[in-house]
Design a protein around this motif. Sequence first.
Motif, mmCIF file in Angstrom:
data_model
loop_
_atom_site.group_PDB
_atom_site.id
_atom_site.type_symbol
_atom_site.label_atom_id
_atom_site.label_comp_id
_atom_site.label_asym_id
_atom_site.label_seq_id
_atom_site.Cartn_x
_atom_site.Cartn_y
_atom_site.Cartn_z
ATOM 1 N N THR A 194 4.603 -1.988 -10.003
ATOM 2 C CA THR A 194 4.188 -3.385 -9.904
ATOM 3 C C THR A 194 5.390 -4.209 -9.512
ATOM 4 O OG1 THR A 194 4.727 -3.889 -12.202
ATOM 5 C CG2 THR A 194 2.496 -3.069 -11.762
ATOM 6 N N GLU A 195 5.136 -5.396 -9.034
ATOM 7 C CA GLU A 195 6.247 -6.282 -8.695
ATOM 8 C C GLU A 195 7.110 -6.529 -9.915
ATOM 9 O OE1 GLU A 195 5.156 -9.863 -6.677
ATOM 10 O OE2 GLU A 195 3.969 -8.802 -5.196
ATOM 11 N N GLN A 196 6.477 -6.651 -11.083
ATOM 12 C CA GLN A 196 7.219 -6.923 -12.317
ATOM 13 C C GLN A 196 8.140 -5.756 -12.658
ATOM 14 O OE1 GLN A 196 7.007 -9.840 -13.577
ATOM 15 N NE2 GLN A 196 8.134 -9.646 -15.474
ATOM 16 N N SER A 197 7.646 -4.499 -12.533
ATOM 17 C CA SER A 197 8.491 -3.360 -12.887
ATOM 18 C C SER A 197 9.613 -3.167 -11.879
ATOM 19 C CB SER A 197 7.647 -2.078 -13.002
ATOM 20 O OG SER A 197 7.132 -1.693 -11.745
ATOM 21 N N ARG A 198 9.388 -3.507 -10.619
ATOM 22 C CA ARG A 198 10.443 -3.357 -9.610
ATOM 23 C C ARG A 198 11.505 -4.428 -9.752
ATOM 24 N NH1 ARG A 198 6.115 -2.453 -6.760
ATOM 25 N NH2 ARG A 198 6.201 -4.410 -5.682
ATOM 26 N N SER A 199 11.151 -5.580 -10.273
ATOM 27 C CA SER A 199 12.154 -6.636 -10.426
ATOM 28 C C SER A 199 12.753 -6.620 -11.827
ATOM 29 C CB SER A 199 11.538 -8.008 -10.119
ATOM 30 O OG SER A 199 10.487 -8.284 -11.022
ATOM 31 N N ASN A 200 12.494 -5.494 -12.582
ATOM 32 C CA ASN A 200 13.070 -5.295 -13.917
ATOM 33 C C ASN A 200 12.760 -6.443 -14.870
ATOM 34 O OD1 ASN A 200 14.183 -2.864 -13.115
ATOM 35 N ND2 ASN A 200 16.004 -3.883 -12.331
ATOM 36 N N GLY A 201 11.570 -6.988 -14.777
ATOM 37 C CA GLY A 201 11.171 -8.028 -15.693
ATOM 38 C C GLY A 201 11.696 -9.405 -15.352
ATOM 39 N N ARG A 202 12.531 -9.511 -14.336
ATOM 40 C CA ARG A 202 13.068 -10.828 -13.966
ATOM 41 C C ARG A 202 12.065 -11.540 -13.075
ATOM 42 N NH1 ARG A 202 17.793 -7.451 -12.916
ATOM 43 N NH2 ARG A 202 16.925 -7.337 -10.853
ATOM 44 N N PRO A 203 11.905 -12.821 -13.259
ATOM 45 C CA PRO A 203 11.001 -13.553 -12.373
ATOM 46 C C PRO A 203 11.535 -13.520 -10.948
ATOM 47 C CG PRO A 203 12.178 -15.062 -13.843
ATOM 48 C CD PRO A 203 12.538 -13.671 -14.251
ATOM 49 N N HIS A 204 10.642 -13.428 -10.014
ATOM 50 C CA HIS A 204 11.024 -13.382 -8.611
ATOM 51 C C HIS A 204 10.563 -14.669 -7.940
ATOM 52 C CE1 HIS A 204 11.840 -11.769 -4.653
ATOM 53 N NE2 HIS A 204 10.652 -12.176 -4.292
ATOM 54 N N SER A 205 11.501 -15.386 -7.389
ATOM 55 C CA SER A 205 11.113 -16.614 -6.681
ATOM 56 C C SER A 205 10.988 -16.303 -5.204
ATOM 57 C CB SER A 205 12.168 -17.698 -6.892
ATOM 58 O OG SER A 205 13.400 -17.275 -6.387
ATOM 59 N N SER A 206 9.929 -16.779 -4.626
ATOM 60 C CA SER A 206 9.734 -16.547 -3.199
ATOM 61 C C SER A 206 8.979 -17.719 -2.600
ATOM 62 C CB SER A 206 8.948 -15.250 -2.968
ATOM 63 O OG SER A 206 7.655 -15.370 -3.501
ATOM 64 N N ALA B 212 0.822 -1.209 0.000
ATOM 65 C CA ALA B 212 0.000 0.000 0.000
ATOM 66 C C ALA B 212 0.861 1.267 0.000
ATOM 67 C CB ALA B 212 -0.932 -0.001 1.213
ATOM 68 N N LEU B 213 2.100 1.162 0.426
ATOM 69 C CA LEU B 213 3.000 2.317 0.450
ATOM 70 C C LEU B 213 3.698 2.558 -0.882
ATOM 71 C CD1 LEU B 213 4.782 1.649 3.874
ATOM 72 C CD2 LEU B 213 2.908 3.246 3.418
ATOM 73 N N MET B 214 3.631 1.576 -1.773
ATOM 74 C CA MET B 214 4.358 1.663 -3.041
ATOM 75 C C MET B 214 3.765 2.768 -3.907
ATOM 76 S SD MET B 214 6.611 -0.609 -2.498
ATOM 77 C CE MET B 214 7.419 -0.574 -4.067
ATOM 78 N N PRO B 215 4.604 3.450 -4.680
ATOM 79 C CA PRO B 215 4.106 4.507 -5.570
ATOM 80 C C PRO B 215 3.081 3.960 -6.548
ATOM 81 C CG PRO B 215 6.511 4.529 -5.462
ATOM 82 C CD PRO B 215 6.044 3.291 -4.747
ATOM 83 N N ALA B 216 2.126 4.798 -6.918
ATOM 84 C CA ALA B 216 1.084 4.404 -7.872
ATOM 85 C C ALA B 216 1.725 3.970 -9.178
ATOM 86 C CB ALA B 216 0.127 5.562 -8.126
ATOM 87 N N GLY B 217 1.220 2.886 -9.740
ATOM 88 C CA GLY B 217 1.740 2.390 -11.005
ATOM 89 C C GLY B 217 2.894 1.414 -10.853
#
Length: 190
Positions: free
Chosen positions: A163-175, A156-161
């Motif tokens: 996404t997890e995908q844009s923050r990980s620069n298109g790389r898949p994130h394993s969790s 909820a604190l993340m800037p509008a727009g």
Amino acid sequence: MDLLITFAAFFVLALFLRAAAHAADHDAHPYAMRKYLLSKAERSFHGVLQQAAPPGTQIYSKVRMADVLQVRKGARNRLGFFNKISSKHFDFVLTDASTSAIIAVIELDDASHRSNRAKISDTFKNKATEAADLPLMRVDAARSYGVADLRMRLKALMPAGETEQSRSNGRPHSSVDTESTSVTLDSTTI
């Protein structure tokens, strides 16, 4: 024999001067290393925070307010306002991992935040971050935290727009699936 006595006297004098210089240095610089950077409660919460942080973000701890906020240009008494933030810190700062852009600050409120002095400091931090349009999340210290709940609060604190995908620069994130995970902290006094 006189040479031996002279040498011994010189050696004792050198030791005395070295000890005096060492003592003077300690008086001029009376510092000692702290054993730990974080308290036990902060260290435990930091671990949960790392699990809950969105992909592509980085968490820093005990960051000086003056490294996160700055006094606006043209403000009167800039030095006075700077001094108000130079000796205080935020418990945790959430940043974009690739750019180090500041996203939000997180304060862990334990029992010490009930004192009048702490309430004044907390109010100052609230007003300063609000004036700077910097999201501030306060978390009450507890024995355990729900990772999923904390993750939702952080998203909820993340800037509008963003996404997890844009923050990980298109790389898949394993969790690890931690949606229903609750983490119990050390049983220490908070």
